[in-house]
Scaffold this motif. Structure first.
Motif, short mmCIF file in Angstrom:
data_model
loop_
_atom_site.label_atom_id
_atom_site.label_comp_id
_atom_site.label_asym_id
_atom_site.label_seq_id
_atom_site.Cartn_x
_atom_site.Cartn_y
_atom_site.Cartn_z
N LEU A 562 0.83 -1.20 0.00
CA LEU A 562 0.00 0.00 0.00
C LEU A 562 0.87 1.26 0.00
CD1 LEU A 562 -3.11 0.49 0.26
CD2 LEU A 562 -2.70 0.91 2.68
N ARG A 563 1.95 1.19 0.77
CA ARG A 563 2.82 2.35 0.90
C ARG A 563 3.52 2.66 -0.42
NH1 ARG A 563 7.25 3.11 5.73
NH2 ARG A 563 7.26 5.40 5.64
N GLU A 564 3.88 1.59 -1.17
CA GLU A 564 4.53 1.80 -2.46
C GLU A 564 3.58 2.45 -3.44
OE1 GLU A 564 6.38 -2.07 -3.42
OE2 GLU A 564 8.22 -1.03 -2.75
N GLU A 565 2.27 2.22 -3.27
CA GLU A 565 1.28 2.81 -4.17
C GLU A 565 0.98 4.25 -3.76
OE1 GLU A 565 -1.96 0.09 -3.89
OE2 GLU A 565 -0.81 -1.51 -4.88
N GLU A 569 -2.25 6.90 1.60
CA GLU A 569 -3.04 5.74 2.01
C GLU A 569 -2.36 5.06 3.21
OE1 GLU A 569 -5.97 4.14 1.07
OE2 GLU A 569 -6.31 6.14 0.23
N PHE A 570 -1.04 5.02 3.17
CA PHE A 570 -0.26 4.41 4.25
C PHE A 570 -0.49 5.14 5.57
CE2 PHE A 570 3.82 4.85 6.59
CZ PHE A 570 3.94 3.55 7.06
N THR A 571 -0.37 6.46 5.54
CA THR A 571 -0.56 7.19 6.80
C THR A 571 -2.01 7.12 7.26
OG1 THR A 571 -0.63 9.18 5.44
CG2 THR A 571 1.37 8.81 6.73
N ALA A 572 -2.93 7.00 6.29
CA ALA A 572 -4.35 6.87 6.68
C ALA A 572 -4.56 5.58 7.49
CB ALA A 572 -5.24 6.87 5.44
#
Ligand code: ZN
Length: 626
Positions: A562-565, A569-572
């Motif tokens: 998810l973080r790579e995308e 979104e990652f921090t969410a």
């Protein structure tokens, strides 16, 4: 029959006036209803049925309880709906914020009438919340005894009037065992005691007795002991200080019945008691206690034994009754309690029963010290325990409270059954100890404790948990405030059970030094660092893959993808994981990092808070202050 046959206005005065000797004498009232109350499970075995009565003076009606020694009047059919009674002895007590009359002695003066007399209204509606009575025209005048106003609740008026003594004497006269202690004084049921009357005697069985405890503080020093008392109406705790310890400690023996009078009744400090009574007793200089040989009307301590092999079905921190054969007992040892910083003496017993399991039970203080002095302890006695605490240390273990009781070779059926079993088979049997979870050996200084007590964050810090060579275990109920983004996960060796960190090699593969081979893909594993808070403070906890996966709601691999995308979104995901409440099982242990010692708190299990259960626990804790 007419209104004039009733003592009009009596109800308001009886309910309102705390000290009956200053209230209306021998009022005649009508019974409007009699209802049997289902006894609670806890009290059913020892207390039997109770009756609630609606009592009317033709003007007002009020709820009343029939003292349990008078319940035969209902059972025999003597006391019926709509009959008229003369009440010769009663108490007016505050029960859960409402005043309730307890009818201690009464006689039927007229058989049931066709209907209720007058149109009485609920007395509660005429009483102000503070307990004051609204001015009611005529109520006082009808009684010829209108000292209601100068006898407000909260102030104890010495009941010195001859009228008071004479009135109640009739109630006690029918009782056997004419004793100096209660000469001229009525025997009250424990539930009828209140701070508002001080001429009483109770006849009660001591169900438990504490050690003598000493204290020392700025204002001085002293000693105290306490006992729990039981009669067929209920239970109450009684405490003696200093001189009262010298006078009564050796006299009051567990399981014996005593007449007790001239003691003070106080509001109960429920934090220090396991009884539900609103009040407790303090022995004073004038207190009189006498052993009573006629004990047939005083209930025995009732046991509800749990078999040793069924202890796993009892939740930790609950109390239960256990009986077993003493297989062996350990040496006296002394530990320093982390919480109180005081040395505590302890001794461990091993109990067995027909279920072929053995369980350890810890004695504390004087009980631990004096244990070998009891007769028969070396001949595999049967011991019955009442109200011992169940812990989950070593699977299941037991521990005495100050209110627990221990009886060696009691003369009860279960004891004889065990004796027969042990002498024939048990002595040669193999017993299986509780063991699961025992790996935490010594975490709580030995045994009979819970694997982890629940603590506030402030307690975890104040008690220096984890500051010694042994790890400490604790539970904390806290909210995730923040999850550290850096080093949230690492690249781990994907081979079974390795988890070693892997690093990229020159070919772009991931190399594990331990397995000495490279992999195309690493496995991502969490090394969570989270800040959690409760009402007392904040603390950092570390968590590994399984618990962190639960907290984050996804695996570390999914989170990495998810973080790579999308970084947002990652921090969410991190934000969503916060503001949730968990029960954390933790371990506190000293850690060396660059020659600096620091305590690390590691999550061994995280579970979302079960709000129904947590709420019920808080209800109990809050009730202790009420
Ligand atoms: Zn490896």
């Amino acid at each position: 029959m007419s209104l004039n046959d009733l003592t009009q206005g009596a109800i308001a005065q009886m309910v309102q006036t705390a000290d009956p000797s200053n209230s209306v004498q021998n009022p005649v009232c009508q019974i409007l209803s009699i209802k049997k109350i289902q006894a609670s499970a806890a009290s059913a075995s020892s207390m039997g049925d109770r009756y609630r009565i609606i009592l009317s003076d033709g003007v007002k009606y009020a709820q009343a309880m029939l003292a349990s020694q008078k319940r035969s009047m209902v059972e025999s059919g003597e006391l019926e709906k709509h009959c008229l009674v003369r009440i010769s002895q009663y108490a007016s007590n505050s029960v859960q914020g409402r005043r309730i009359l307890i009818l201690l002695d009464l006689s039927v003066v007229h058989p049931p009438t066709a209907d209720r007399i007058g149109s009485p209204t609920n007395v509660d509606d005429s009483i102000k919340p503070e307990g004051g009575v609204k001015q009611e025209g005529g109520a006082g005048g009808a009684l010829g005894n209108s000292n209601v106003g100068n006898n407000s609740a909260g102030r104890t008026t010495p009941a010195t009037s001859a009228a008071g003594a004479g009135k109640v004497g009739g109630g006690a006269a029918g009782r056997p065992g004419g004793s100096s202690v209660h000469a001229g004084m009525p025997i009250y049921p424990i539930e009828g005691l209140s701070p508002y009357q001080n001429r009483w005697t109770i006849k009660a069985r001591v169900t438990s007795k504490s050690d003598i405890r000493h204290w020392s503080n700025q204002r001085g020093e002293g000693k105290l002991f306490s006992v729990n008392l039981l009669d067929d109406s209920g239970e109450i705790k009684a405490t003696g200080f200093n001189d009262a310890v010298d006078r009564f400690y050796s006299m009051l023996q567990e399981n014996h019945v005593y007449l007790i009078s001239k003691a003070r009744v106080n509001i109960a400090k429920k934090q220090f008691s396991n009884l539900q009574n609103e009040y407790e007793i303090t022995f004073e200089n004038s207190t009189e206690i006498e052993e009573c040989t006629d004990a047939t009307d005083v209930p025995e301590v009732k046991y509800e034994f749990v078999r040793i092999n069924e202890l796993e079905s009892v939740e930790p921190n609950q109390t239960c009754d256990v009986i077993g054969v003493l297989d062996s007992y350990g040496e006296l040892s002394e530990i320093v309690s982390k919480a109180s910083q005081r040395p505590v003496q302890k001794r461990e017993l091993t109990l067995v029963d027909q279920g072929q399991r053995s369980v350890r039970l810890t004695l504390w203080g004087k009980n631990a010290e004096n244990f070998p002095n009891h007769a028969g302890v070396d001949e595999k006695p049967v011991i019955a325990f009442k109200g011992v605490k169940v812990g989950d240390f070593g699977g299941r273990s037991l521990s005495m409270f100050s209110s627990s009781t221990m009886l060696i070779n009691p003369d009860i059926t279960e004891s004889h059954v065990l004796r027969g079993w042990f002498d024939n088979d048990g002595a040669h049997a193999q017993f299986q100890p509780f063991t699961n979870g025992g790996g935490a050996g010594g975490a709580m200084g030995g045994g009979a404790a819970n694997m982890a007590e629940r603590r506030t964050i402030a307690q975890v810090k104040d008690q220096n948990l984890g500051m010694t060579e042994k790890p400490d275990y604790f539970n904390v109920r806290a909210t995730v405030v923040y999850i550290k983004q850096e080093n949230l996960y690492y690249t781990a060796c994907p081979s079974d059970g390795c988890n070693k960190k892997v690093t990229p090699d020159h070919e772009g593969n991931w190399r594990c030094e331990k397995c000495d081979r490279s992999y195309e893909q690493p496995e991502y594993r969490y090394i969570l660092s989270t800040n959690v808070a409760d009402a007392t403070g904040q603390i950092w906890l570390s968590g590994f893959n399984d618990d962190a996966t639960k907290l984050m709601g996804m695996s570390a691999g999914e989170l990495h993808k998810l973080r790579e995308e999308s970084e947002s979104e990652f921090t969410a995901v991190l934000h969503r994981a916060a503001n949730r409440m968990y029960t954390f099982n933790c371990r506190a242990k000293m850690d060396s990092f660059n020659d600096q010692a620091r305590v690390r708190y590691t999550i061994s299990r995280a579970a979302p808070v079960d709000f129904a259960k947590a709420g019920a626990e808080l209800v109990d804790a809050i009730n202790a202050y009420m």
